[in-house]
Design an enzyme around this catalytic site. Structure first.
Site, PDB file in Angstrom:
ATOM      1  N   TRP A 152      -0.276   2.553   7.286  1.00 57.92           N
ATOM      2  CA  TRP A 152      -0.370   2.100   8.672  1.00 57.92           C
ATOM      3  C   TRP A 152       0.226   0.720   8.885  1.00 57.92           C
ATOM      4  CZ3 TRP A 152      -3.019  -2.390   8.472  1.00 57.92           C
ATOM      5  CH2 TRP A 152      -4.034  -2.549   7.524  1.00 57.92           C
ATOM      6  N   LYS A 176       3.177  12.924   6.500  1.00 53.09           N
ATOM      7  CA  LYS A 176       1.798  12.681   6.931  1.00 53.09           C
ATOM      8  C   LYS A 176       1.658  11.185   7.197  1.00 53.09           C
ATOM      9  CE  LYS A 176      -1.958  11.548   6.012  1.00 53.09           C
ATOM     10  NZ  LYS A 176      -2.872  10.551   6.697  1.00 53.09           N
ATOM     11  N   GLU A 251       3.825   3.777  -4.344  1.00 55.68           N
ATOM     12  CA  GLU A 251       3.879   2.338  -4.057  1.00 55.68           C
ATOM     13  C   GLU A 251       2.492   1.960  -3.575  1.00 55.68           C
ATOM     14  OE1 GLU A 251       3.558  -0.830  -2.237  1.00 55.68           O
ATOM     15  OE2 GLU A 251       4.953  -0.110  -0.703  1.00 55.68           O
ATOM     16  N   CYS A 285       0.994  -5.177   1.507  1.00 60.60           N
ATOM     17  CA  CYS A 285       0.719  -4.965   0.088  1.00 60.60           C
ATOM     18  C   CYS A 285       1.270  -6.090  -0.774  1.00 60.60           C
ATOM     19  CB  CYS A 285       1.289  -3.625  -0.371  1.00 60.60           C
ATOM     20  SG  CYS A 285       3.060  -3.441  -0.045  1.00 60.60           S
ATOM     21  N   GLU A 386      -7.944  -6.374  -3.727  1.00 59.14           N
ATOM     22  CA  GLU A 386      -7.016  -6.464  -2.601  1.00 59.14           C
ATOM     23  C   GLU A 386      -7.812  -6.487  -1.298  1.00 59.14           C
ATOM     24  OE1 GLU A 386      -2.818  -4.502  -1.258  1.00 59.14           O
ATOM     25  OE2 GLU A 386      -4.409  -3.124  -1.857  1.00 59.14           O
TER      26      GLU A 386
END
Length: 493
Positions: A152, A176, A251, A285, A386
């Site tokens: 997203w 997707k 990834e 990320c 994270e």
């Protein structure tokens, strides 16, 4: 482009209601409803994959010359660019991102299709060195149906990085998109359909990852999965792929170090660190979320950085002056706030941010301020997990070995930033740090021509670069016998 009906999804080249429930896209800047959109069912996955298999095997597509396929990709790139302003506005409403960022993502997608088209036109096969009386060659062929699962935080750009090379390779794609950001992917499907992609080669199936994503991954006729997202989900996909002996590209997450060396240009480093962790509201990320500063200059440097971070302009993505926009969704904002609270419980000291904004201008939105924490060691949870938000943890270090040990003390290995005037030190450290990408005196810069991916828990495989198309193909070897005589083994029979 006409107003789009987002209640319909794109299944095997046909726009129709999906078998899943209708969902709401919520504008995180003010909590308003952007649109109601359709979602898929497992039956829709079956239909999409079947249509993709037929389309990928159609001689008209499978036998299309690379030049003809490249022309189609060029047209898609041009169509995305012509629609970039509308795409940006839709994405800002859907994700909260600034218009500057969402337009850049749209233009990145356009550039990706063009680069892949150029790559396709210039991609050659190889004659291999003969080791006998044979002519030998290596060929690459399509896999068939490829599943693409995108995140997203960078819709359309991530979509393009998977769709463009997969189509260039001659495959069909079942996409997707993330549940929170499906609108732009549906918009992209409409653009690609309008350009003239043969029916069935692309499906866009919004829905829950645990249902729709899982059905795509496990489908017997899906020959590869390309996934960008969280490490936990990546492990599940890898396990399912192993059962099918199916290739995957993953990834995944990151907890990237950004490192200040004693000789760094301080102003350049501060500007780069701020951009690296607080742009995109930290929802990246590769965000440089662990800051390492030499102990002798730690207090002075972090003090200057904190003052600059506290002055960043917070606001809606539609305001041209906004630097830190709202987060993608209210639940995600609350998750980030929970990470910060846990860090404080571990003993972290707040230098700025660290709490929901009290200003009534932000009350209706999913805002969270730039936050800098210190006072913990690298083994603290807030340094290891994270967070995916505008949160930076500042840590001092001693000598180079101490720095490398701390920077590499993470399950992740996606990216790193180095700030130094010494090219020798930069090269030496860049080679010692466990990361797929190292930025030197810059941060968060990308090129479709440069491979991207991570090591350790940050992923498997690479996207982009000259091998982008090959990653969606399977290799075949041909041997042409040149000896006019029969093989001697059968002689005398």
């Amino acid at each position: 482009m006409a107003q789009q009906d987002f209640s319909r999804i794109f299944v095997g080249g046909i726009w129709r209601p999906g078998g899943g429930p209708l969902e709401l896209s919520i504008n995180p800047a003010d909590g308003s409803v952007v649109a109601e959109f359709g979602t898929a069912s497992v039956a829709d996955v079956e239909e999409a994959v079947a249509a993709g298999k037929r389309a990928a095997n159609d001689p008209a597509w499978r036998g299309m010359t690379p030049q003809a396929r490249a022309r189609l990709l060029y047209r898609i790139g041009d169509a995305i660019e012509s629609d970039a302003d509308a795409i940006a506005a839709l994405q800002t409403a859907d994700t909260g991102k600034t218009l500057a960022e969402t337009r850049a993502l749209a233009m990145s997608a356009a550039g990706t299709f063009r680069y892949i088209a150029a790559l396709l036109e210039t991609m050659d096969e190889a004659l291999t060195s003969p080791r006998g009386n044979c002519l030998t060659m290596s060929l690459h062929e399509p896999i068939g149906v490829v599943g693409a699962i995108t995140p997203w935080n960078s819709p359309i750009a991530s979509d393009a990085q998977k769709i463009a090379p997969a189509l260039a390779a001659g495959n069909a794609v079942v996409l997707k998109p993330a549940e929170w950001t499906s609108l732009v992917s549906l918009r992209l499907a409409a653009i690609i359909e309008r350009v003239g992609l043969p029916s069935g080669l692309l499906s866009v199936l919004p829905g829950a990852g645990a249902v729709i994503g899982d059905a795509i991954v496990r489908h017997r006729d899906v020959g590869k999965i390309s996934f960008t997202g969280g490490t936990v989900t990546g492990r599940h996909i890898a396990a399912a792929a192993a059962a099918k002996l199916m290739p995957v590209s993953l990834e995944l997450g990151g907890k990237s170090p950004t490192i200040v060396l004693p000789d760094a240009d301080i102003d350049q480093a501060i500007a780069g660190i701020l951009f690296g962790v607080f742009s995109s509201t930290g929802q990246s990320c590769i965000a440089g979320s662990r800051l390492f500063v030499p102990a002798p200059i730690f207090s002075e440097f972090v003090g200057k950085l904190t003052a600059r971070a506290a002055a960043l302009r917070i606001g809606p993505g539609t305001d041209p002056s906004t630097q830190v926009a709202p987060m993608v969704a209210f639940p995600h904002r609350d998750k980030v706030a929970g990470h910060v609270a846990a860090g404080i419980a571990e003993g972290a000291e707040i230098l700025c941010g660290g709490a929901l904004l009290a200003d009534t201008r932000y009350a209706a939105g999913a805002y969270y301020p730039p936050t800098i924490l210190t006072g913990v060691t690298n083994d603290a949870n807030i340094c290891q997990q994270e967070i995916f938000g505008p949160v930076l943890v500042a840590l001092p270090y001693g000598d180079e070995d101490d720095l490398v040990a701390q920077a590499n003390d993470s399950v992740y290995g996606l990216a790193c930033g180095l700030w130094t005037r010494d090219y020798r030190t930069a090269y030496r450290l860049a080679r010692r740090i466990d990361a797929g990408t190292v930025w030197i005196n810059t941060y968060k810069q990308f090129s479709i021509s440069t491979p991207f991916g991570g090591v350790k828990d940050s992923g498997l495989g690479r996207e982009k670069g000259r091998d982008a198309i090959r990653n969606y193909m399977q290799q075949k070897s041909l041997y042409w016998g040149l000896d006019p005589q029969p093989l001697p083994w059968a002689s005398g029979i």
